[in-house]
Write an enzyme that holds these catalytic residues in place. Structure first.
Site, PDB file in Angstrom:
ATOM      1  N   GLY A 117       5.397  -2.279  -5.146  1.00 13.15           N
ATOM      2  CA  GLY A 117       3.987  -2.573  -4.812  1.00 13.15           C
ATOM      3  C   GLY A 117       3.961  -1.388  -3.489  1.00 13.15           C
ATOM      4  N   GLY A 118       2.752  -0.760  -3.594  1.00 11.26           N
ATOM      5  CA  GLY A 118       2.303   0.289  -2.711  1.00 11.26           C
ATOM      6  C   GLY A 118       3.350   1.541  -2.920  1.00 11.26           C
ATOM      7  CG  ASP A 119       4.405   3.200   0.695  1.00  9.83           C
ATOM      8  OD1 ASP A 119       4.520   1.862   0.616  1.00  9.83           O
ATOM      9  OD2 ASP A 119       4.599   4.019   1.928  1.00  9.83           O
ATOM     10  CD  GLU A 120       7.120  -2.159   0.620  1.00 13.81           C
ATOM     11  OE1 GLU A 120       7.417  -3.023  -0.149  1.00 13.81           O
ATOM     12  OE2 GLU A 120       7.351  -2.195   1.880  1.00 13.81           O
TER      13      GLU A 120
END
Length: 241
Positions: A164-167
């Site tokens: 998710g996102g930048d993970e």
């Protein structure tokens, strides 16, 4: 497609009469007479001429081929749908749902057979600043580049996903914590090795990581939480110099 659900018992009893070239309709079992077969088709006994019976043989073959073709198409569509359901919308990695499912499978394997396994949790540093300075389209390019660098540098047996996102996450099978930490450092160095090009801009990429061991008595959520906490500890340590 109700045609595929029609009972074909009466139609299935088609064979050639010994000593003749003309096909004849016969009962598929001893409980169904030839008259019953003709009645199923809406034909009288006088209608079952040689040409009619030959046409029925051809029709039955076409119906059977159609059934097989529909089955092949349905299986292909199902496989395609399952693949799309597992893919991250932006990167070539698994999405979070599919990643957690694979993590549970690895947990089940370790519970049954033993052996080490670990999870690396990655998070980009200062990614909001990348979006603010270069724009969200450039941020997407950076995420795609990071995903490719991770995917290109893990083993076939390992599992990479965008959480998710930048993970991002990587499951390492047959890797204890020490091996996972070494691999995480290698992957981080590869991700940071060169900036990401987006048009005329070159965006530097920095990433933090943490490792959680996949232990037999843990749950997927516990492993993710452990690796996430280790990642934030690493991020704070790097920020403190």
């Amino acid at each position: 497609m109700k045609l595929l659900g029609v009972r074909m018992d009466a139609l299935a009893g088609v064979r050639r009469k010994p000593g003749t070239s003309a096909p004849v309709l016969v009962a598929p079992d001893e409980n169904v007479s030839p008259a019953d077969t003709a009645a199923f088709l809406g034909l009288g006994a006088g209608d079952l001429t040689g040409p009619v019976q030959a046409a029925l043989v051809t029709l039955l073959g076409e119906i059977d081929e159609l059934r097989r073709e529909v089955s092949r198409l349905l299986k292909a569509r199902l496989a395609e749908a399952e693949g799309l359901a597992d893919e991250d919308v932006l990167t070539p990695l698994l999405n979070r749902r599919a990643f957690v499912r694979e993590l549970r499978r690895v947990l089940a394997f370790t519970q049954r057979y033993g052996g080490p396994a670990s999870l690396i949790y990655f998070d980009l540093d200062g990614f909001k600043a990348v979006n603010d300075r270069f724009g969200h389209a450039a941020g997407d390019v950076a995420l795609q580049a990071v995903a490719r660098r991770l995917a290109d540098n893990v083993r076939e047996s390992d599992i990479a996903g965008r959480l998710g996102g930048d993970e991002f996450g990587v499951i390492l099978v047959h890797a204890d914590q020490a091996a996972a930490l070494a691999k995480a450092a290698t992957l981080a160095a590869i991700v940071e090795s060169e900036p990401v090009a987006c048009g005329e801009w070159l965006m530097p990429v920095k990433i933090s990581y943490g490792v959680g061991q996949i232990l037999p008595d843990a749950t997927a959520e516990q492993v993710l939480a452990e690796a996430d906490a280790a990642m934030y500890a690493h991020k704070r340590q790097a920020a403190a110099g």
